[in-house]
Enzyme design. Sequence first.
Site, PDB file in Angstrom:
ATOM      1  N   ASP A  33    -100.874   0.637 106.108  1.00 42.76           N
ATOM      2  CA  ASP A  33    -101.892  -0.204 106.740  1.00 42.76           C
ATOM      3  C   ASP A  33    -103.025   0.720 107.163  1.00 42.76           C
ATOM      4  OD1 ASP A  33    -103.179  -2.399 107.956  1.00 42.76           O
ATOM      5  OD2 ASP A  33    -102.272  -1.953 109.890  1.00 42.76           O
ATOM      6  N   THR A  80    -106.632  -6.685 104.805  1.00 46.33           N
ATOM      7  CA  THR A  80    -107.908  -6.369 104.160  1.00 46.33           C
ATOM      8  C   THR A  80    -107.687  -5.826 102.743  1.00 46.33           C
ATOM      9  OG1 THR A  80    -108.965  -5.926 106.282  1.00 46.33           O
ATOM     10  CG2 THR A  80    -109.960  -4.917 104.339  1.00 46.33           C
ATOM     11  N   THR A 128    -102.483  -8.120 109.926  1.00 45.62           N
ATOM     12  CA  THR A 128    -101.195  -7.761 110.537  1.00 45.62           C
ATOM     13  C   THR A 128    -101.313  -7.334 112.003  1.00 45.62           C
ATOM     14  OG1 THR A 128    -101.415  -5.594 109.447  1.00 45.62           O
ATOM     15  CG2 THR A 128    -100.008  -7.215 108.387  1.00 45.62           C
ATOM     16  N   CYS A 130    -101.562  -4.527 104.899  1.00 40.39           N
ATOM     17  CA  CYS A 130    -102.930  -4.569 105.425  1.00 40.39           C
ATOM     18  C   CYS A 130    -103.597  -5.781 104.786  1.00 40.39           C
ATOM     19  CB  CYS A 130    -103.658  -3.282 105.036  1.00 40.39           C
ATOM     20  SG  CYS A 130    -105.420  -3.304 105.408  1.00 40.39           S
ATOM     21  N   TYR A 143    -110.410  -1.034 108.435  1.00 44.51           N
ATOM     22  CA  TYR A 143    -110.899  -1.234 107.070  1.00 44.51           C
ATOM     23  C   TYR A 143    -111.738  -2.519 106.949  1.00 44.51           C
ATOM     24  CZ  TYR A 143    -107.583   2.217 104.989  1.00 44.51           C
ATOM     25  OH  TYR A 143    -106.897   3.348 104.625  1.00 44.51           O
ATOM     26  N   GLY A 144    -111.455  -3.477 107.809  1.00 43.52           N
ATOM     27  CA  GLY A 144    -111.946  -4.853 107.606  1.00 43.52           C
ATOM     28  C   GLY A 144    -113.438  -5.045 107.703  1.00 43.52           C
TER      29      GLY A 144
END
Lengths: 273, 273
Positions: free
Chosen positions: B6, B71, B183, B69, B38-39
């Site tokens: 993740d 994303t 998550t 993850c 990351y999103g």
Amino acid sequence: MIGIFDSGLGGLTAVKEIRRLLPYEDLVYFGDTGRVPYGTRSKETIIKYAAQDVRFLAEFSPKAVLVACGTVSSTAMEEIRDLFDFPLIGVVEGAAEAAAKQTVNGKIGVIGTSATIKSGAYTKKLKEISSQFVITERACPLFVPLVENGFVGVDDSITRLACEHYLADLRAAGCDTLILGCTHYPLIAKTIAKTLPDVKLISSGAESARKLQEKLSTLGKLADNSNSSCSSNCYGKISYYVSDDIESFSQSASLYLGADMDGKVHRVDIEKY
Amino acid sequence: MIGIFDSGLGGLTAVKEIRRLLPYEDLVYFGDTGRVPYGTRSKETIIKYAAQDVRFLAEFSPKAVLVACGTVSSTAMEEIRDLFDFPLIGVVEGAAEAAAKQTVNGKIGVIGTSATIKSGAYTKKLKEISSQFVITERACPLFVPLVENGFVGVDDSITRLACEHYLADLRAAGCDTLILGCTHYPLIAKTIAKTLPDVKLISSGAESARKLQEKLSTLGKLADNSNSSCSSNCYGKISYYVSDDIESFSQSASLYLGADMDGKVHRVDIEKY
């Protein structure tokens, strides 16, 4: 030229002031948008990222680099200064000096990222100026995500509540001056001012531009427009580099610059530096 | 062994479920804590980071890798799947299947990071199951910082207000089922449930553990305890790797795992992969 860098876009609040104070300087800005934020990371990681950022700017042979990131300025300055032969100017010193001048009751507040507050850099600098100052520091880790996600309206209810959450201690401490120790925070200065009325707010980015001017003046390296073919209103050139995509930077930059963005944006693979 | 990764700690909500469903499997978890989140990044950067993450896990010769993850699962699965010869399981499919089973009125909500919602991956998968579903998607970019900064109390006023801000549309749309497409979100599930009472919440991390079990069963690769010298309660081994410092991971991990963390934590320089 002068190099400027930040973890993301917050450093553009310093660029805005540099262009006002030093309009004839050529500027290269790097925003590490692929790895922002820095303020929640460990000191070791912050030093590593900051050294890569300055190594990238070093390729342009800068006469100075402005560390327009509160987190790097407070956490990693000594470590990265040793690596380079040009002056590195952070945001702590100028903001501390300005706060020391502004305060009447000697009670100064400092807000910043978790890493900045953990460093104690502002308290150390303020105590050097006067051991009499009473300083209250507070980490505000939600402020950067709030700014980056556009919750910047003066009456935004989530930002108002976050300000109340973080700033109540500073009100209770009776601070008359507050250092915005992160270059993102000027974008929510009006909401901060509503939460702490009658408190003088110090923008660390804007004050660092003044320190940069002092430094270049001392070194006799200030640019003027005597060699320029353009009129007295002519600005130096500016280029922007980012580590994530160009589009999202271009869309948001004007918010921080307080004006339309001029200059080109380029992408750089910062992990190679 | 099974690899799991993740951007940060959210994927531990999937680890929790894997250990319940597949107690005899050895697990290696990687959390990219040096580059989280990351999103909010571009698709290109997400693909680059995810490929590095899987290249690192590939060194352990995994029988499968769980992309824990939201994303990466919604944005980069096709691109990274092509690079490796072991199965990669994301969180989208299991969550979409579970939501399709749970809904009564066919109105399904999806929340996730900006990149996840921009991808439209959940809507695509749900529409494959039934074109009759009415799907409402909403990006909630403040939820990850709220979770990571500890605003997880069920009555936390800032998280309540953020839930109201993001989820009002889903209530208006009459959704009876909501996919938590990131998550991190199970940690504020109680606050989400207060904002959307009587809505069934689907944890994408937990559902992905079920998909992983299915996949390994189909491949005949499920571990059992027949070769183990320990009792039937004996767990497989687990190791954790992170890209920022070990201490802050260890401090927070139990919050996501819902139990004390066992297993060792190591640091890895992910930029080298």
